[in-house]
Design an enzyme around this catalytic site. Structure first.
Site, short mmCIF file in Angstrom:
data_model
loop_
_atom_site.label_atom_id
_atom_site.label_comp_id
_atom_site.label_asym_id
_atom_site.label_seq_id
_atom_site.Cartn_x
_atom_site.Cartn_y
_atom_site.Cartn_z
N CYS A 292 82.32 88.84 38.67
CA CYS A 292 82.65 87.79 37.70
C CYS A 292 81.34 87.21 37.20
CB CYS A 292 83.57 86.74 38.33
SG CYS A 292 82.99 86.06 39.89
N ARG A 297 85.28 84.42 41.68
CA ARG A 297 86.56 84.98 41.25
C ARG A 297 86.75 86.42 41.72
NH1 ARG A 297 86.25 83.69 34.92
NH2 ARG A 297 84.03 83.71 35.41
#
Length: 357
Positions: A292, A297
């Site tokens: 990410c 994430r």
């Protein structure tokens, strides 16, 4: 996942926006979402994923039994920065774990060395054989800490699915006050148990991809980040993606993993996202690298894949932040893509720097 300095958006990994008062560093240090009062959301029981047999998640009721029956289990409440709300109510026996203990801005928000991370867990009374439960209000930070613990070699470490919100929804007991852990001195390992799962820097990934040209690079960034409309972060100026990245449809903003989470912040049944991944060529039989902006994430996506049979799955921790910095210095070696790869007219590969950080 890092917000610059003082304005710390509390990343609620299980919602589209930031719903918590806690400060989170997730791809959450973006500073794009103002913190709002936390809400307790009723569980959507029809959509809850069964985490009973997960290697990496445990539901709130099972976690409560674990805490009651096993006094040796260490409970960690994670967050980016120390959380003032911790003393007002936390899981029984929980101690605070600041993500700045395992990553720093000075290190480009990459995970620190084995020794530094090992020592951070030892200070919490954790060795490789200690049972550990990890939770948070945002859930991104808990996945980040969980990944580091797994990488180090903690044999039994799980995320409380839904975190503090799920605990409250189930009307489970909270404890007040600040608890100090009893440190340990011998972790039981001198090297990471899963070194292959962590690809640190942009240069590390570039070299790894040269040796593994068939790998799938799966971006867990939002669509607007993926096509280059925004950077997603207040401390990253430039937009774009690592050349060759496939959109994995994990997040809606830089501070959530919307497509993986229910409204009550528990993990969704994974079948829909697995079908989407399959349509993009992200499948268990292929070596997959998630990334990410700075790694947060990517962690929930990593655990979802591991729980569903991926044998070769990694995290490129440097992400867009480190790739962009490398692109500015060596654009030919670190090319950037912009636009929707399906739109051949507007999609482009950039091998010259467009701006300087």
């Amino acid at each position: 996942m890092k917000i610059k300095k003082l304005t710390l958006s509390f990343v609620l990994l299980f919602t589209v926006g930031c719903l918590s008062t806690t400060n989170v560093q997730a791809d959450c240090k973006s500073g794009n979402n103002a913190a709002k009062p936390a809400k307790t959301i009723a569980p959507d029981k029809s959509r809850l994923v069964k985490t009973k047999h997960s290697h990496f998640y445990i539901d709130a009721k099972a976690a409560n039994q674990e805490i009651k029956q096993h006094p040796q289990t260490v409970v960690l409440e994670t967050s980016y920065g120390k959380k003032t709300s911790y003393a007002k109510g936390h899981l029984p026996r929980a101690v605070q774990f600041d993500t700045l203990e395992i990553e720093t801005e000075q290190n480009h928000w990459n995970i620190l060395s084995f020794k530094q991370c090992r020592d951070a867990f030892l200070k919490k009374g954790i060795t490789k054989n200690t049972p550990v439960l990890v939770y948070s209000e945002d859930a991104l930070s808990s996945a980040r800490v969980e990944f580091v613990g797994y990488w180090l070699g903690i044999k039994n470490i799980k995320i409380v699915d839904g975190g503090l919100n799920a605990w409250k929804n189930n009307k489970l007991p909270l404890q007040k006050g600040t608890l100090k852990p009893v440190a340990k001195s011998n972790f039981g390992r001198q090297t990471p148990a899963h070194p292959e799962d962590l690809i640190r820097t942009a240069n590390d990934f570039r070299q790894y991809r040269q040796k593994h040209p068939k790998l799938v690079l799966a971006s867990t960034r939002s669509w607007d980040e993926y096509v280059g409309n925004i950077s997603g972060y207040n401390y990253i100026k430039n937009t774009g993606e690592v050349n060759g990245a496939v959109y994995a449809r994990v997040s809606k903003t830089s501070s959530d993993v919307y497509y993986l989470m229910n409204k009550d912040w528990t993990m969704k049944n994974p079948q829909r996202i697995l079908q989407y991944w399959k349509s993009k060529g992200i499948t268990p039989n292929k070596e997959t690298v998630f990334y990410c902006g700075t790694g947060w994430r990517a962690c929930p996506a990593f655990f979802l894949a591991k729980d569903n049979g991926w044998k070769q799955v990694h995290i490129f921790d440097g992400g867009w932040y480190d790739w962009d910095k490398s692109h500015q210095k060596h654009p030919q070696e670190f090319p950037v893509q912009k636009g929707n790869p399906s739109d051949k007219k507007h999609f482009k590969i950039i091998k010259q720097p467009e701006a300087t950080n």
